[in-house]
Design a protein around this motif. Structure first.
Motif, PDB file in Angstrom:
ATOM      1  N   ASN A  66       0.806  -1.221   0.000  1.00 41.49           N
ATOM      2  CA  ASN A  66       0.000   0.000   0.000  1.00 41.49           C
ATOM      3  C   ASN A  66       0.844   1.278   0.000  1.00 41.49           C
ATOM      4  O   ASN A  66       0.303   2.374  -0.043  1.00 41.49           O
ATOM      5  CB  ASN A  66      -0.959   0.017   1.192  1.00 41.49           C
ATOM      6  N   MET A  67       2.161   1.157   0.012  1.00 42.28           N
ATOM      7  CA  MET A  67       3.038   2.328   0.017  1.00 42.28           C
ATOM      8  C   MET A  67       3.245   2.836  -1.409  1.00 42.28           C
ATOM      9  O   MET A  67       3.299   2.057  -2.359  1.00 42.28           O
ATOM     10  CB  MET A  67       4.390   1.988   0.641  1.00 42.28           C
ATOM     11  N   LYS A  68       3.395   4.143  -1.542  1.00 43.18           N
ATOM     12  CA  LYS A  68       3.548   4.812  -2.838  1.00 43.18           C
ATOM     13  C   LYS A  68       4.916   4.496  -3.456  1.00 43.18           C
ATOM     14  O   LYS A  68       5.948   4.698  -2.822  1.00 43.18           O
ATOM     15  CB  LYS A  68       3.402   6.307  -2.612  1.00 43.18           C
ATOM     16  N   THR A  69       4.901   4.001  -4.689  1.00 48.60           N
ATOM     17  CA  THR A  69       6.148   3.683  -5.393  1.00 48.60           C
ATOM     18  C   THR A  69       6.277   4.448  -6.718  1.00 48.60           C
ATOM     19  O   THR A  69       7.258   4.276  -7.426  1.00 48.60           O
ATOM     20  CB  THR A  69       6.258   2.170  -5.674  1.00 48.60           C
ATOM     21  N   GLU A  70       5.315   5.274  -7.035  1.00 47.66           N
ATOM     22  CA  GLU A  70       5.334   6.047  -8.282  1.00 47.66           C
ATOM     23  C   GLU A  70       5.777   7.473  -8.000  1.00 47.66           C
ATOM     24  O   GLU A  70       5.678   7.965  -6.884  1.00 47.66           O
ATOM     25  CB  GLU A  70       3.938   6.069  -8.914  1.00 47.66           C
ATOM     26  N   GLY A  71       6.243   8.154  -9.038  1.00 47.02           N
ATOM     27  CA  GLY A  71       6.618   9.550  -8.921  1.00 47.02           C
ATOM     28  C   GLY A  71       8.120   9.744  -8.960  1.00 47.02           C
ATOM     29  O   GLY A  71       8.897   8.784  -9.012  1.00 47.02           O
ATOM     30  N   GLU A  72       8.529  10.988  -8.944  1.00 48.00           N
ATOM     31  CA  GLU A  72       9.935  11.364  -9.025  1.00 48.00           C
ATOM     32  C   GLU A  72      10.409  11.952  -7.708  1.00 48.00           C
ATOM     33  O   GLU A  72       9.673  12.691  -7.057  1.00 48.00           O
ATOM     34  CB  GLU A  72      10.133  12.406 -10.122  1.00 48.00           C
ATOM     35  N   ILE A  73      11.632  11.655  -7.346  1.00 50.23           N
ATOM     36  CA  ILE A  73      12.267  12.285  -6.192  1.00 50.23           C
ATOM     37  C   ILE A  73      12.920  13.567  -6.708  1.00 50.23           C
ATOM     38  O   ILE A  73      13.733  13.508  -7.632  1.00 50.23           O
ATOM     39  CB  ILE A  73      13.301  11.346  -5.545  1.00 50.23           C
ATOM     40  N   PRO A  74      12.558  14.730  -6.158  1.00 50.41           N
ATOM     41  CA  PRO A  74      13.099  15.995  -6.675  1.00 50.41           C
ATOM     42  C   PRO A  74      14.616  16.096  -6.522  1.00 50.41           C
ATOM     43  O   PRO A  74      15.212  15.499  -5.625  1.00 50.41           O
ATOM     44  CB  PRO A  74      12.419  17.054  -5.810  1.00 50.41           C
ATOM     45  N   GLN A  75      15.217  16.862  -7.391  1.00 51.73           N
ATOM     46  CA  GLN A  75      16.646  17.151  -7.318  1.00 51.73           C
ATOM     47  C   GLN A  75      16.865  18.252  -6.267  1.00 51.73           C
ATOM     48  O   GLN A  75      15.966  19.029  -5.982  1.00 51.73           O
ATOM     49  CB  GLN A  75      17.162  17.631  -8.675  1.00 51.73           C
ATOM     50  N   GLY A  76      18.062  18.322  -5.731  1.00 49.87           N
ATOM     51  CA  GLY A  76      18.440  19.413  -4.837  1.00 49.87           C
ATOM     52  C   GLY A  76      17.958  19.283  -3.405  1.00 49.87           C
ATOM     53  O   GLY A  76      17.931  20.278  -2.674  1.00 49.87           O
ATOM     54  N   LEU A  77      17.571  18.097  -2.988  1.00 50.86           N
ATOM     55  CA  LEU A  77      17.134  17.910  -1.604  1.00 50.86           C
ATOM     56  C   LEU A  77      18.330  17.885  -0.662  1.00 50.86           C
ATOM     57  O   LEU A  77      19.416  17.445  -1.026  1.00 50.86           O
ATOM     58  CB  LEU A  77      16.356  16.595  -1.474  1.00 50.86           C
ATOM     59  N   GLU A  78      18.121  18.342   0.568  1.00 48.88           N
ATOM     60  CA  GLU A  78      19.144  18.278   1.623  1.00 48.88           C
ATOM     61  C   GLU A  78      18.736  17.166   2.578  1.00 48.88           C
ATOM     62  O   GLU A  78      17.720  17.302   3.266  1.00 48.88           O
ATOM     63  CB  GLU A  78      19.217  19.587   2.394  1.00 48.88           C
ATOM     64  N   TYR A  79      19.496  16.093   2.604  1.00 52.23           N
ATOM     65  CA  TYR A  79      19.130  14.947   3.443  1.00 52.23           C
ATOM     66  C   TYR A  79      19.635  15.125   4.861  1.00 52.23           C
ATOM     67  O   TYR A  79      20.793  15.487   5.078  1.00 52.23           O
ATOM     68  CB  TYR A  79      19.691  13.656   2.839  1.00 52.23           C
ATOM     69  N   TYR A  80      18.746  14.864   5.809  1.00 51.74           N
ATOM     70  CA  TYR A  80      19.048  14.906   7.236  1.00 51.74           C
ATOM     71  C   TYR A  80      18.684  13.570   7.825  1.00 51.74           C
ATOM     72  O   TYR A  80      17.519  13.215   7.899  1.00 51.74           O
ATOM     73  CB  TYR A  80      18.247  16.025   7.927  1.00 51.74           C
ATOM     74  N   ASN A  81      19.674  12.793   8.207  1.00 51.14           N
ATOM     75  CA  ASN A  81      19.434  11.482   8.804  1.00 51.14           C
ATOM     76  C   ASN A  81      19.859  11.478  10.197  1.00 51.14           C
ATOM     77  O   ASN A  81      20.318  11.563  11.017  1.00 51.14           O
ATOM     78  CB  ASN A  81      20.138  10.386   8.032  1.00 51.14           C
TER      79      ASN A  81
END
Length: 81
Positions: A66-81
């Motif tokens: 049931n989790m979303k697997t379609e679409g694009e991940i935008p460019q220029g994201l700042e990842y915080y883990n």
């Protein structure tokens, strides 16, 4: 920083949407799961805010159907883990 994204992870699990960004409060947020091993639906998930461009990456997870697997991940994201 992981604790900042806990509410977003719960919201995706419970409601299927990210909810408010833990950095700027915007609800212009999204996520995408990427299936890498189709046999057991293993992969990863990215969560992000379209306004402030903050993002979170979850690696090595089993992705429910049931989790979303379609679409694009935008460019220029700042990842915080």
């Amino acid at each position: 920083m992981t604790e900042k994204w806990i509410d977003s992870l719960k919201s995706i699990s419970d409601q299927g949407s990210v909810g408010a960004c833990p950095f700027c409060g915007s609800t212009n947020t999204d996520y995408k799961c990427s299936v890498v091993i189709p046999e057991n639906r293993n992969g990863y998930m990215d969560i992000w805010c379209n306004n402030c461009k903050k993002a979170f990456h979850v690696s090595r997870m089993q992705i429910p159907k049931n989790m979303k697997t379609e679409g694009e991940i935008p460019q220029g994201l700042e990842y915080y883990n």
